[in-house]
Design a protein around this motif. Structure first.
Motif, mmCIF file in Angstrom:
data_model
loop_
_atom_site.group_PDB
_atom_site.id
_atom_site.type_symbol
_atom_site.label_atom_id
_atom_site.label_comp_id
_atom_site.label_asym_id
_atom_site.label_seq_id
_atom_site.Cartn_x
_atom_site.Cartn_y
_atom_site.Cartn_z
ATOM 1 N N GLN A 372 41.214 80.108 56.468
ATOM 2 C CA GLN A 372 40.764 79.582 55.188
ATOM 3 C C GLN A 372 40.972 80.593 54.070
ATOM 4 O O GLN A 372 41.285 80.218 52.938
ATOM 5 C CB GLN A 372 39.290 79.186 55.273
ATOM 6 C CG GLN A 372 39.039 77.939 56.099
ATOM 7 C CD GLN A 372 37.636 77.397 55.904
ATOM 8 O OE1 GLN A 372 36.953 77.745 54.941
ATOM 9 N NE2 GLN A 372 37.203 76.511 56.798
ATOM 10 N N ASP A 373 40.823 81.877 54.378
ATOM 11 C CA ASP A 373 41.006 82.908 53.352
ATOM 12 C C ASP A 373 42.429 82.906 52.810
ATOM 13 O O ASP A 373 42.649 83.031 51.600
ATOM 14 C CB ASP A 373 40.669 84.286 53.919
ATOM 15 C CG ASP A 373 39.174 84.489 54.101
ATOM 16 O OD1 ASP A 373 38.401 83.763 53.444
ATOM 17 O OD2 ASP A 373 38.779 85.359 54.897
ATOM 18 N N ILE A 374 43.421 82.773 53.723
ATOM 19 C CA ILE A 374 44.814 82.720 53.276
ATOM 20 C C ILE A 374 45.049 81.455 52.462
ATOM 21 O O ILE A 374 45.697 81.482 51.410
ATOM 22 C CB ILE A 374 45.769 82.772 54.478
ATOM 23 C CG1 ILE A 374 45.689 84.139 55.167
ATOM 24 C CG2 ILE A 374 47.204 82.483 54.043
ATOM 25 C CD1 ILE A 374 46.526 84.234 56.434
ATOM 26 N N LEU A 375 44.510 80.353 52.931
ATOM 27 C CA LEU A 375 44.684 79.083 52.236
ATOM 28 C C LEU A 375 44.080 79.150 50.834
ATOM 29 O O LEU A 375 44.695 78.707 49.852
ATOM 30 C CB LEU A 375 44.035 77.963 53.039
ATOM 31 C CG LEU A 375 44.239 76.529 52.541
ATOM 32 C CD1 LEU A 375 45.726 76.206 52.416
ATOM 33 C CD2 LEU A 375 43.555 75.538 53.479
ATOM 34 N N LYS A 376 42.900 79.730 50.734
ATOM 35 C CA LYS A 376 42.239 79.827 49.428
ATOM 36 C C LYS A 376 43.008 80.690 48.447
ATOM 37 O O LYS A 376 42.900 80.519 47.226
ATOM 38 C CB LYS A 376 40.831 80.390 49.598
ATOM 39 C CG LYS A 376 39.867 79.455 50.312
ATOM 40 C CD LYS A 376 38.539 80.159 50.556
ATOM 41 C CE LYS A 376 37.568 79.273 51.326
ATOM 42 N NZ LYS A 376 36.291 79.975 51.636
ATOM 43 N N SER A 377 43.807 81.618 48.970
ATOM 44 C CA SER A 377 44.540 82.538 48.088
ATOM 45 C C SER A 377 45.844 81.958 47.568
ATOM 46 O O SER A 377 46.528 82.572 46.747
ATOM 47 C CB SER A 377 44.840 83.843 48.832
ATOM 48 O OG SER A 377 45.813 83.628 49.855
ATOM 49 N N LEU A 378 46.211 80.756 48.034
ATOM 50 C CA LEU A 378 47.485 80.149 47.646
ATOM 51 C C LEU A 378 47.545 79.913 46.139
ATOM 52 O O LEU A 378 46.668 79.247 45.574
ATOM 53 C CB LEU A 378 47.669 78.813 48.379
ATOM 54 C CG LEU A 378 48.908 78.003 47.991
ATOM 55 C CD1 LEU A 378 50.178 78.699 48.454
ATOM 56 C CD2 LEU A 378 48.822 76.590 48.564
ATOM 57 N N PRO A 379 48.603 80.398 45.467
ATOM 58 C CA PRO A 379 48.760 80.105 44.036
ATOM 59 C C PRO A 379 49.155 78.641 43.824
ATOM 60 O O PRO A 379 50.037 78.130 44.510
ATOM 61 C CB PRO A 379 49.893 81.029 43.598
ATOM 62 C CG PRO A 379 50.035 82.051 44.699
ATOM 63 C CD PRO A 379 49.616 81.348 45.945
ATOM 64 N N VAL A 380 48.518 77.978 42.877
ATOM 65 C CA VAL A 380 48.800 76.569 42.602
ATOM 66 C C VAL A 380 49.161 76.420 41.132
ATOM 67 O O VAL A 380 48.385 76.797 40.252
ATOM 68 C CB VAL A 380 47.592 75.675 42.934
ATOM 69 C CG1 VAL A 380 47.934 74.214 42.654
ATOM 70 C CG2 VAL A 380 47.169 75.861 44.385
ATOM 71 N N LEU A 381 50.353 75.862 40.878
ATOM 72 C CA LEU A 381 50.776 75.580 39.512
ATOM 73 C C LEU A 381 50.234 74.220 39.090
ATOM 74 O O LEU A 381 50.305 73.251 39.850
ATOM 75 C CB LEU A 381 52.300 75.558 39.424
ATOM 76 C CG LEU A 381 52.994 76.909 39.204
ATOM 77 C CD1 LEU A 381 54.496 76.719 39.204
ATOM 78 C CD2 LEU A 381 52.553 77.539 37.900
#
Length: 435
Positions: A372-381
């Motif tokens: 979840q930590d990696i997923l939460k860090s995903l940049p979203v345009l």
């Protein structure tokens, strides 16, 4: 074309019956059992060699009679069968019966391949007689075994009858089919390359449009090291500020197969948008159906797999599935803002950039796993909502075009493959003759 003559079935009670597809052959043809015109190679060897002269089933392409790869016998641990140049190799396992080829050199093959030596028949013609769809159909019908059905040489394949033209005509048929099949195979290869190019074209378009927009626009610098520049008017946020993460339901196997709708790993992996009807069922409680619910706007990601390539695949829910829950190998991201239109999100999260980001960030041990930590860090345009709608409509139209193109190419390949099968059948049964 010479007239065909009718050959009655064998009523003597001994030997095999004449096969349906060889009942009618030209007047100057006969029919023989395979063992009367060929023999089975049975010599085994344990010797090692540095020469690339070893074949397994996966090295032979089904129906095309093409050898895809030669292996080095130093990699082989068990005894293998020797074959000579000009022998015909035949995959004896039911799923691989159409793996037939005639190698241009001597070598060795795995035990799942029958090495057939032509004794009183032209080897080239024998290859086509064995790959005849009617012969494959008969072998499939008579294959035996529960775990891995196979056809037996002694009691089955060797007793099957094949049409036998005069020897000169056998050679003419083989040469003719070599030439015709090579032409068909070249056409198939062209279509396959065209088909293989479709998905990269789509991926490239998806990448450019979801990160840059439909029309080229001026970019502005950001403070993000992953996405350094974005179109003016767009926002950039980490996923943690857009939605909340929730791992899926985890229950013993006895609870599955009945009950309420259940979104499986495959539902997410195989679809950009969730199917309206989930493929699974699970006996879930009311509390579980609230906690693991599936609502419009939810974004699901595959959480774990054997390889990093299959982790982080997304699927967006465009329509709430009442009473549904979702699999434990999946993470749900439920939006807490109205930043993203679900119709735009379905394309953004399937951008190759997203899977590349996950692959780079994940630690792969025995199984790749998306935390979840990696997923939460995903940049979203985040484009303006009206532009999101325009992008979604544009990509939807382009996706339909690429899907139609792929379907058309697959149909053309299927037609060519069927033509090759028909061509072989007609010439090895005398329906059509080489003059």
């Amino acid at each position: 074309m010479a007239p065909a003559r009718r050959i009655p079935k064998d009523s003597s009670g001994g030997g095999s019956l004449v096969d349906d597809y060889v009942k009618s052959v030209p007047d100057d043809w006969r029919h023989d059992r395979l063992k009367d015109v060929a023999s089975l190679r049975s010599e085994k060897t344990d010797e090692k060699s540095s020469v690339e002269d070893y074949l397994e089933l996966e090295d032979i392409e089904s129906w095309s009679m093409r050898i895809l790869n030669w292996r080095n016998t130093e990699e082989v641990e068990s005894a293998v069968t020797k074959f000579e140049k000009g022998d015909v190799l035949f995959g004896k396992l039911r799923p691989y019966l159409a793996k037939v080829c005639r190698p241009g050199k001597s070598g060795k093959c795995t035990g799942e391949i029958l090495a057939i030596h032509p004794t009183h028949i032209d080897g080239g013609y024998l290859q086509y007689a064995l790959i005849d769809p009617e012969m494959i159909k008969k072998c499939t019908l008579f294959s035996y075994g529960a775990k891995m059905p196979r056809v037996n040489w002694t009691t089955q394949l060797s007793t099957f009858e094949i049409p036998i033209p005069p020897r000169p005509e056998q050679e003419r048929i083989a040469a003719f089919l070599d030439e015709k099949c090579a032409t068909v195979d070249k056409a198939i290869e062209v279509k396959r390359k065209q088909l293989e190019s479709v998905e990269p074209q789509w991926a490239n378009l998806l990448h450019n449009v979801t990160l840059r927009g439909i029309r080229p626009s001026r970019l502005q610098k950001t403070t993000n090291v992953i996405i350094e520049k974005i179109p003016i008017g767009w926002k950039l946020k980490r996923l943690r500020y857009i939605g909340r993460c929730q791992n899926g339901i985890s229950k013993d196997g006895q609870y599955f197969g009945y009950g309420f709708p259940f979104v499986t790993y495959g539902d997410v992996y195989n679809n950009m948008t969730l199917p309206v009807v989930a493929s699974g069922l699970v006996e879930s409680t009311e509390e579980e159906r609230i906690r693991y619910s599936v609502k419009r706007g939810d974004v699901f990601f595959t959480r774990t797999s054997e390889t990093a390539d299959e982790v982080g695949f997304s699927s967006v829910c465009l329509k709430t599935i009442p009473d549904a829950t979702f699999a434990g190998f999946v993470i749900r991201v439920r939006p807490v803002t109205e930043d993203l239109l679900p119709e735009f999100a379905q394309y953004y999260f399937r951008n190759p950039f997203v899977s590349q980001y996950f692959a780079k960030e994940m630690m792969v041990v025995t199984r790749a796993s998306l935390s979840q930590d990696i997923l939460k860090s995903l940049p979203v345009l985040i484009p303006p909502r009206d532009e999101q709608a325009q992008i979604a409509q544009y990509l939807g139209e382009r996706r339909s075009y690429f899907d139609s193109l792929s379907a058309n190419l697959r149909k053309q390949i299927e037609t060519l493959e069927q033509y090759r099968k028909s061509l072989i059948h007609e010439y090895v049964t005398g329906v059509r003759r080489v003059v």
